[in-house]
Design a protein around this motif. Structure first.
Motif, mmCIF file in Angstrom:
data_model
loop_
_atom_site.group_PDB
_atom_site.id
_atom_site.type_symbol
_atom_site.label_atom_id
_atom_site.label_comp_id
_atom_site.label_asym_id
_atom_site.label_seq_id
_atom_site.Cartn_x
_atom_site.Cartn_y
_atom_site.Cartn_z
ATOM 1 N N GLN A 191 -12.764 28.993 -27.478
ATOM 2 C CA GLN A 191 -11.565 29.344 -27.214
ATOM 3 C C GLN A 191 -10.919 29.062 -25.669
ATOM 4 O O GLN A 191 -9.840 29.579 -25.357
ATOM 5 N N GLU A 226 -7.173 29.622 -24.816
ATOM 6 C CA GLU A 226 -6.318 29.731 -25.818
ATOM 7 C C GLU A 226 -6.326 31.085 -26.478
ATOM 8 O O GLU A 226 -7.127 31.656 -26.657
ATOM 9 N N ARG A 227 -4.902 31.427 -26.883
ATOM 10 C CA ARG A 227 -4.608 32.653 -27.463
ATOM 11 C C ARG A 227 -3.729 32.311 -28.822
ATOM 12 O O ARG A 227 -2.710 31.566 -28.819
ATOM 13 N N SER A 228 -4.209 33.183 -29.733
ATOM 14 C CA SER A 228 -3.469 32.984 -31.139
ATOM 15 C C SER A 228 -1.904 33.203 -31.300
ATOM 16 O O SER A 228 -1.297 32.885 -31.938
ATOM 17 N N ASP A 229 -1.992 34.485 -30.479
ATOM 18 C CA ASP A 229 -0.899 35.083 -30.585
ATOM 19 C C ASP A 229 0.284 34.803 -29.548
ATOM 20 O O ASP A 229 1.833 35.086 -29.681
ATOM 21 N N THR A 230 0.108 33.839 -28.760
ATOM 22 C CA THR A 230 0.995 33.657 -27.795
ATOM 23 C C THR A 230 0.665 32.331 -26.941
ATOM 24 O O THR A 230 -0.315 31.506 -27.363
ATOM 25 N N THR A 231 1.439 31.898 -26.044
ATOM 26 C CA THR A 231 1.230 30.664 -25.356
ATOM 27 C C THR A 231 -0.180 30.342 -24.618
ATOM 28 O O THR A 231 -0.630 31.642 -24.105
ATOM 29 N N ASP A 232 -0.922 29.567 -24.714
ATOM 30 C CA ASP A 232 -2.198 29.343 -23.772
ATOM 31 C C ASP A 232 -1.914 29.680 -22.411
ATOM 32 O O ASP A 232 -0.836 29.335 -21.930
#
Length: 433
Positions: A191, A226-232
């Protein structure tokens, strides 16, 4: 004298370096070749000479393996000869080693020095082999008064005609030395990932009268989370510099120079900056012994232009400034330890309240047999952060230290004690595992 005496009188302890400089407690340092003091005829030893190696960058393990007609001890109080070794860089990337042989006990009063100049083209093995030969030559006069003298022989390999005639004037590059380097690294996870790129090009010419140094370098560091709920989250740090320095020798204890820089830095909010500085320096001691002791006073002044990446807290997009600085520095390498201390103050001429004062000191002192004190301290009063961007920094900039933050001071330090006891001998080298 007890340790408690010094603890109860910290001011006296801090005066040790200055008493050593001005009180003449250190041994003479001006000789360039072996120049023994008058021999008072000490009695011969019935054992091998005990040597204490006091040099952190002189291949000590190699010396113990290859210079074997003496015994090495781990404490200077048990030594017949205290070998103080220092080194400094020479023009073109070479190294100059200074070896000071200081007699104790039966050799008290016998002190002399030797130099070893290692060319930049030598390999590591060639450098340490040459340094070991110098070490043997320096220890012969001590070993000559022991039974080991019957087992020591001296040989001489005369130079060939080509090497005997070589000189700096015949060098095809006219003493210019160039260095080119590039490096990169990467770290990949599920990630997050990061990479770093660095590059440099430099050219240097050093003579006794002039020193010219040109350099071009840069680095870029990129971190991506990397984040799944928002912008990286993507964080970038860039730092680029072109530097040019010209320094003129004025005498054995002084010099002056001019330096210029074109730079770009993400951390300090500068998109493009240019700087020009004139400088003068005076050393209380000759520069040819600067690897062992120096007390310098340095003054710099010049203009600087900045084009900022973001509007600053003073509502500036660009500006031209004039800055001056004064620095006093002390460096000592002696048998009782080492000291490095500096005091620097700087300010901008348009507003003297925009200034900074910095003090730093590194001290390593032997308190008594086997007991040493290590002390590190730095303190800075900061009132000259003119390039701070307006607005609050983002969380990622704060956590990754990608952006300079406002502060009025900075402190740091460390202190430590070490105590060694046991067998006095330290001649065996074993590098297994």
């Amino acid at each position: 004298m007890s340790i408690g005496y010094w603890i109860q009188r910290p001011r006296l302890f801090l005066l040790i370096p200055f008493l050593t400089v001005f009180g003449g407690l250190s041994s003479p340092l001006h000789a360039q070749a072996p120049s023994p003091t008058p021999d008072t005829g000490p009695e011969s030893l019935d054992r091998s000479v005990r040597v204490y190696l006091d040099c952190s960058r002189c291949y000590t393990s190699y010396m113990r393996r290859n210079v074997t007609f003496v015994d090495y001890v781990r404490d200077p109080e048990q030594a017949d000869v205290h070998l103080l070794g220092t080194r400094r860089g020479t023009g073109g990337g070479g190294v100059s080693h200074r070896l000071e042989f200081i007699g104790h006990g039966p050799f008290e009063g016998t002190t002399y020095q030797m130099n070893y100049e290692a060319a930049p083209t030598l390999t590591r093995e060639e450098r340490r082999r040459g340094l070991a030969n110098r070490l043997r030559l320096g220890l012969i006069s001590f070993a000559n008064r022991t039974p080991d003298a019957d087992h020591v022989s001296v040989s001489y390999n005369p130079p060939d005609d080509a090497s005997a005639k070589s000189s700096s004037e015949d060098a095809p590059w006219n003493q210019w030395v160039f260095d080119v380097g590039v490096s990169g690294s990467a770290d990949l996870q599920e990630q997050e990932h990061a990479y770093e790129l660095r590059g440099k090009v430099s050219a240097e010419r050093v003579t006794s009268a002039w020193k010219v140094d040109l350099g071009l370098g840069g680095e870029q560091e990129v971190d991506v989370f990397e984040r799944s709920d928002t912008t990286d989250i993507r964080s970038v740090l860039e730092d680029y510099d072109f530097d040019a320095d010209v320094i003129k020798t004025l005498g054995p204890q002084s010099g002056m120079g001019l330096s210029g820089t074109v730079f770009s830095r993400t951390f300090t909010n500068i998109y493009v900056g240019t700087r020009l500085r004139a400088a003068a320096e005076y050393n209380l001691f000759p520069y040819d012994i600067s690897d062992q002791k120096q007390l310098t006073v340095q003054y710099r002044m010049g203009p600087e232009y900045r084009n900022y990446r973001s509007v600053t807290i003073f509502d500036r997009e660009r500006e031209t400034l004039v800055r001056q600085s004064l620095r006093i520095g002390l460096r000592l390498n002696r048998t009782w330890g080492s000291v490095s201390t500096r005091l620097e103050t700087a300010n901008y001429l348009h507003d003297f309240s925009r200034n900074s004062v910095e003090f730093g000191s590194n001290v390593d002192v032997k308190l008594t047999e086997g007991l040493s004190l290590q002390f590190r301290f730095n303190a800075e009063r900061i009132q000259d952060q003119l390039s701070l961007p307006a607005g609050d920094p983002s969380d990622e900039d704060v956590l990754l230290s990608r952006r300079e933050r406002a502060t009025t001071y900075e402190f740091g330090g460390a202190i430590g004690l070490s105590y060694t006891f046991g067998s006095i001998y330290n001649s065996v080298v074993n590098t297994r595992l």
